[in-house]
Design a protein around this motif. Structure first.
Motif, PDB file in Angstrom:
ATOM      1  N   GLY A 319      -1.602  17.259  -4.445  1.00  0.00           N
ATOM      2  CA  GLY A 319      -0.834  16.700  -3.346  1.00  0.00           C
ATOM      3  C   GLY A 319      -1.790  16.393  -2.211  1.00  0.00           C
ATOM      4  N   ALA A 320      -1.454  15.396  -1.413  1.00  0.00           N
ATOM      5  CA  ALA A 320      -2.359  14.978  -0.348  1.00  0.00           C
ATOM      6  C   ALA A 320      -2.237  15.905   0.846  1.00  0.00           C
ATOM      7  CB  ALA A 320      -2.070  13.543   0.073  1.00  0.00           C
ATOM      8  N   GLY A 321      -3.364  16.131   1.498  1.00  0.00           N
ATOM      9  CA  GLY A 321      -3.363  16.894   2.724  1.00  0.00           C
ATOM     10  C   GLY A 321      -3.043  16.015   3.911  1.00  0.00           C
ATOM     11  N   CYS A 322      -3.389  16.484   5.092  1.00  0.00           N
ATOM     12  CA  CYS A 322      -3.087  15.749   6.318  1.00  0.00           C
ATOM     13  C   CYS A 322      -3.924  14.466   6.389  1.00  0.00           C
ATOM     14  CB  CYS A 322      -3.386  16.614   7.534  1.00  0.00           C
ATOM     15  SG  CYS A 322      -2.383  18.107   7.625  1.00  0.00           S
ATOM     16  N   THR A 323      -3.335  13.426   6.963  1.00  0.00           N
ATOM     17  CA  THR A 323      -4.069  12.194   7.241  1.00  0.00           C
ATOM     18  C   THR A 323      -4.016  11.940   8.734  1.00  0.00           C
ATOM     19  OG1 THR A 323      -2.107  10.825   6.842  1.00  0.00           O
ATOM     20  CG2 THR A 323      -3.563  11.234   4.970  1.00  0.00           C
ATOM     21  N   VAL A 324      -5.070  11.311   9.265  1.00  0.00           N
ATOM     22  CA  VAL A 324      -5.229  11.180  10.709  1.00  0.00           C
ATOM     23  C   VAL A 324      -5.228   9.708  11.111  1.00  0.00           C
ATOM     24  CG1 VAL A 324      -6.703  11.699  12.697  1.00  0.00           C
ATOM     25  CG2 VAL A 324      -6.546  13.327  10.797  1.00  0.00           C
ATOM     26  N   ASN A 325      -4.353   9.375  12.062  1.00  0.00           N
ATOM     27  CA  ASN A 325      -4.295   8.049  12.678  1.00  0.00           C
ATOM     28  C   ASN A 325      -4.098   6.921  11.679  1.00  0.00           C
ATOM     29  OD1 ASN A 325      -4.601   9.246  15.164  1.00  0.00           O
ATOM     30  ND2 ASN A 325      -6.806   8.916  15.255  1.00  0.00           N
ATOM     31  N   GLY A 326      -3.413   7.218  10.581  1.00  0.00           N
ATOM     32  CA  GLY A 326      -3.072   6.183   9.613  1.00  0.00           C
ATOM     33  C   GLY A 326      -4.133   5.904   8.580  1.00  0.00           C
ATOM     34  N   ALA A 327      -5.228   6.666   8.588  1.00  0.00           N
ATOM     35  CA  ALA A 327      -6.247   6.485   7.551  1.00  0.00           C
ATOM     36  C   ALA A 327      -5.763   7.173   6.279  1.00  0.00           C
ATOM     37  CB  ALA A 327      -7.570   7.086   7.994  1.00  0.00           C
ATOM     38  N   PRO A 328      -5.697   6.460   5.134  1.00  0.00           N
ATOM     39  CA  PRO A 328      -5.221   7.095   3.904  1.00  0.00           C
ATOM     40  C   PRO A 328      -6.154   8.195   3.449  1.00  0.00           C
ATOM     41  CG  PRO A 328      -6.163   4.943   3.434  1.00  0.00           C
ATOM     42  CD  PRO A 328      -6.098   5.056   4.927  1.00  0.00           C
ATOM     43  N   CYS A 329      -5.620   9.110   2.614  1.00  0.00           N
ATOM     44  CA  CYS A 329      -6.433  10.247   2.184  1.00  0.00           C
ATOM     45  C   CYS A 329      -7.541   9.829   1.230  1.00  0.00           C
ATOM     46  CB  CYS A 329      -5.543  11.317   1.545  1.00  0.00           C
ATOM     47  SG  CYS A 329      -4.588  10.751   0.132  1.00  0.00           S
ATOM     48  N   ALA A 330      -7.400   8.675   0.577  1.00  0.00           N
ATOM     49  CA  ALA A 330      -8.445   8.128  -0.291  1.00  0.00           C
ATOM     50  C   ALA A 330      -8.309   6.612  -0.286  1.00  0.00           C
ATOM     51  CB  ALA A 330      -8.329   8.671  -1.713  1.00  0.00           C
ATOM     52  N   VAL A 331      -9.422   5.918  -0.394  1.00  0.00           N
ATOM     53  CA  VAL A 331      -9.424   4.461  -0.282  1.00  0.00           C
ATOM     54  C   VAL A 331      -8.500   3.824  -1.313  1.00  0.00           C
ATOM     55  CG1 VAL A 331     -10.853   2.394  -0.484  1.00  0.00           C
ATOM     56  CG2 VAL A 331     -11.717   4.392   0.740  1.00  0.00           C
ATOM     57  N   ASP A 332      -8.549   4.288  -2.541  1.00  0.00           N
ATOM     58  CA  ASP A 332      -7.781   3.673  -3.621  1.00  0.00           C
ATOM     59  C   ASP A 332      -6.484   4.411  -3.926  1.00  0.00           C
ATOM     60  OD1 ASP A 332      -9.722   1.681  -4.043  1.00  0.00           O
ATOM     61  OD2 ASP A 332     -10.917   3.023  -5.267  1.00  0.00           O
ATOM     62  N   CYS A 333      -6.019   5.203  -2.982  1.00  0.00           N
ATOM     63  CA  CYS A 333      -4.842   6.024  -3.221  1.00  0.00           C
ATOM     64  C   CYS A 333      -3.566   5.299  -2.821  1.00  0.00           C
ATOM     65  CB  CYS A 333      -4.965   7.332  -2.442  1.00  0.00           C
ATOM     66  SG  CYS A 333      -3.563   8.436  -2.615  1.00  0.00           S
ATOM     67  N   CYS A 334      -2.562   5.333  -3.701  1.00  0.00           N
ATOM     68  CA  CYS A 334      -1.210   4.871  -3.361  1.00  0.00           C
ATOM     69  C   CYS A 334      -1.201   3.431  -2.874  1.00  0.00           C
ATOM     70  CB  CYS A 334      -0.565   5.788  -2.340  1.00  0.00           C
ATOM     71  SG  CYS A 334      -0.401   7.501  -2.901  1.00  0.00           S
ATOM     72  N   LEU A 335      -1.880   2.564  -3.609  1.00  0.00           N
ATOM     73  CA  LEU A 335      -1.914   1.159  -3.233  1.00  0.00           C
ATOM     74  C   LEU A 335      -0.551   0.508  -3.449  1.00  0.00           C
ATOM     75  CD1 LEU A 335      -5.342   0.166  -4.831  1.00  0.00           C
ATOM     76  CD2 LEU A 335      -4.855   0.610  -2.406  1.00  0.00           C
ATOM     77  N   PRO A 336      -0.238  -0.550  -2.679  1.00  0.00           N
ATOM     78  CA  PRO A 336       1.051  -1.216  -2.877  1.00  0.00           C
ATOM     79  C   PRO A 336       1.057  -1.974  -4.194  1.00  0.00           C
ATOM     80  CG  PRO A 336      -0.302  -2.438  -1.323  1.00  0.00           C
ATOM     81  CD  PRO A 336      -1.021  -1.146  -1.586  1.00  0.00           C
ATOM     82  N   PRO A 337       2.236  -2.111  -4.812  1.00  0.00           N
ATOM     83  CA  PRO A 337       2.324  -2.947  -6.016  1.00  0.00           C
ATOM     84  C   PRO A 337       2.097  -4.398  -5.664  1.00  0.00           C
ATOM     85  CG  PRO A 337       4.506  -2.310  -5.272  1.00  0.00           C
ATOM     86  CD  PRO A 337       3.526  -1.550  -4.432  1.00  0.00           C
ATOM     87  N   LYS A 338       1.661  -5.164  -6.628  1.00  0.00           N
ATOM     88  CA  LYS A 338       1.408  -6.572  -6.383  1.00  0.00           C
ATOM     89  C   LYS A 338       2.683  -7.327  -6.024  1.00  0.00           C
ATOM     90  CE  LYS A 338      -2.670  -6.862  -9.376  1.00  0.00           C
ATOM     91  NZ  LYS A 338      -3.255  -7.514 -10.569  1.00  0.00           N
ATOM     92  N   ARG A 339       3.786  -6.893  -6.640  1.00  0.00           N
ATOM     93  CA  ARG A 339       5.070  -7.533  -6.331  1.00  0.00           C
ATOM     94  C   ARG A 339       6.041  -6.418  -5.965  1.00  0.00           C
ATOM     95  NH1 ARG A 339       7.031 -11.749 -10.724  1.00  0.00           N
ATOM     96  NH2 ARG A 339       8.493 -12.129  -9.020  1.00  0.00           N
ATOM     97  N   ARG A 340       6.514  -6.470  -4.741  1.00  0.00           N
ATOM     98  CA  ARG A 340       7.452  -5.458  -4.279  1.00  0.00           C
ATOM     99  C   ARG A 340       8.743  -6.129  -3.864  1.00  0.00           C
ATOM    100  NH1 ARG A 340       6.085  -3.643   0.369  1.00  0.00           N
ATOM    101  NH2 ARG A 340       4.204  -4.826   0.719  1.00  0.00           N
ATOM    102  N   GLY A 341       9.784  -5.342  -3.820  1.00  0.00           N
ATOM    103  CA  GLY A 341      11.030  -5.858  -3.304  1.00  0.00           C
ATOM    104  C   GLY A 341      12.161  -4.909  -3.577  1.00  0.00           C
ATOM    105  N   ARG A 342      12.507  -4.107  -2.597  1.00  0.00           N
ATOM    106  CA  ARG A 342      13.636  -3.220  -2.771  1.00  0.00           C
ATOM    107  C   ARG A 342      14.301  -2.970  -1.414  1.00  0.00           C
ATOM    108  NH1 ARG A 342      13.444   1.973  -1.042  1.00  0.00           N
ATOM    109  NH2 ARG A 342      11.452   2.920  -0.619  1.00  0.00           N
ATOM    110  N   PRO A 343      15.398  -3.633  -1.161  1.00  0.00           N
ATOM    111  CA  PRO A 343      16.136  -3.229   0.016  1.00  0.00           C
ATOM    112  C   PRO A 343      16.633  -1.811  -0.147  1.00  0.00           C
ATOM    113  CG  PRO A 343      17.406  -4.777  -1.296  1.00  0.00           C
ATOM    114  CD  PRO A 343      16.054  -4.673  -1.921  1.00  0.00           C
ATOM    115  N   ALA A 344      16.323  -0.977   0.794  1.00  0.00           N
ATOM    116  CA  ALA A 344      16.627   0.437   0.647  1.00  0.00           C
ATOM    117  C   ALA A 344      17.303   0.941   1.901  1.00  0.00           C
ATOM    118  CB  ALA A 344      15.343   1.218   0.389  1.00  0.00           C
ATOM    119  N   SER A 345      17.690   2.219   1.840  1.00  0.00           N
ATOM    120  CA  SER A 345      18.387   2.777   2.996  1.00  0.00           C
ATOM    121  C   SER A 345      17.579   3.892   3.609  1.00  0.00           C
ATOM    122  CB  SER A 345      19.735   3.311   2.563  1.00  0.00           C
ATOM    123  OG  SER A 345      19.607   4.231   1.513  1.00  0.00           O
TER     124      SER A 345
END
Length: 345
Positions: A319-345
């Motif tokens: 599990g990821a630890g704390c992240t500071v000022n919006g910098a991700p915990c790893a450069v290649d971690c949790c990248l967005p999918p190439k195609r996204r689209g989900r209206p959510a609540s």
């Protein structure tokens, strides 16, 4: 001990609080994603079914009140997609003189929408307020925290009491594209942080309630059908359980911290109605957020950071630890999918 912390920001997804807010909210969520209007029409109808109000903001305000009762820090509330927007909240924090705040994001898991996008929210809000922006440290994942597991386990026990003994236990979480799940985690961990953490949370809750057999399934998928998402879907799984002779089912939305429209529509309406059509007993466990132990956990995470306390965890799944000022915990971690689209609540 870390430098003095002077506030907590509860950061969440956001949701409409009236019929006139639904369409602008959905357009805000899906901006730039190429979602066809007819898809927004369908999701808007779900919200209007509940008077145009998502439960999520009310649940977050309840959580904030409970945390305020347990800590000496001022607690602020900001959202990604609807008011109070995090940019506006951060501006208020600057006016109040906040310089070093912790951020509790209302997701227990890794992944793009569940984790990295909250880092993006933090970075965007800090850029909006400029040089006066406080330092913002996002607290760690908590999918295997004892309090989170215990709250979910007691909710399962309460749901089990509503149906026949031996009901099949089924855990649900929000589906995501399989490509996004593969990117959820740094390469050295093999990716798949989101689905691995959901599976581990389900295992821990099942062990707590003594369920030797259980299932992990997914819900609320959207996007074009040719794009693979995590499966099976909850309604399809209910069909499969019925075909296998299962007569009663308990659904635990372990992937969600609190109720919102996707929980109450997809589970309390679609899944429940399908089970009724098949003559199956059905009970849905509560989400963990309203349990007092959840607020206790938030305060424990705060103190863990302020006093360099040892994390309380029930598993070895990364599990990821704390992240500071919006910098991700790893450069290649949790990248967005190439195609996204989900209206959510």
């Amino acid at each position: 001990m870390h430098s003095t912390v002077d506030a907590l920001l509860v950061l969440s997804f956001g949701g409409p609080e009236g019929p006139d807010e639904v369409r602008p909210f959905l357009e805000n969520v899906t901006r730039g994603r190429g979602i066809p209007p007819e898809r927004l029409d369908a999701v808007e109808e779900h919200y209007q079914h509940f008077g145009g109000v998502s439960p999520i903001n009310a649940r977050n305000r309840e959580l904030i009140a409970a945390v305020r009762d347990r800590t000496d820090l001022p607690v602020y509330f900001g959202n990604r997609n609807w008011h109070p927007l995090v940019e506006d909240t951060l501006a208020s924090m600057v006016s109040d003189g906040v310089r070093n705040a912790l951020v509790f994001a209302t997701s227990a898991y890794g992944g793009y929408s569940a984790c990295r996008q909250y880092d993006d929210d933090i970075a965007r809000a800090r850029k909006a307020v400029g040089d006066a922006a406080p330092q913002l440290t996002k607290l760690r994942h908590f999918f295997d925290h004892p309090a989170f597991v215990a709250a979910n386990a007691d909710a399962v026990r309460a749901a089990q009491a509503e149906v026949a003994p031996g009901a099949r236990l089924v855990f649900t979480a929000h589906s995501i594209p399989t490509s996004a799940d593969a990117a959820a985690g740094p390469p050295e961990e093999g990716g798949h942080r989101y689905s691995r953490q959901v599976a581990e949370a389900a295992r821990l809750v099942a062990a707590e309630v003594g369920a030797a057999e259980y299932d992990v399934v997914w819900q609320s998928r959207s996007g074009p059908p040719q794009v693979p998402w995590l499966e099976p879907d909850i309604v399809d799984h209910i069909d499969a359980l019925h075909a296998a002779g299962v007569t009663d089912v308990v659904i635990s939305p372990v992937g969600f911290v609190s109720d919102h429209v996707e929980v109450v529509w997809d589970l309390d309406n679609e899944a429940k109605e399908r089970a009724a059509e098949l003559g199956m007993g059905f009970a849905r466990a509560a989400t963990a957020g309203p349990d007092p132990r959840f607020a206790d956990m938030v305060v424990e995470l705060i103190d863990e950071h302020r006093h360099d306390g040892a994390p309380r965890r029930l598993s070895e799944v990364p599990g990821a630890g704390c992240t500071v000022n919006g910098a991700p915990c790893a450069v290649d971690c949790c990248l967005p999918p190439k195609r996204r689209g989900r209206p959510a609540s």
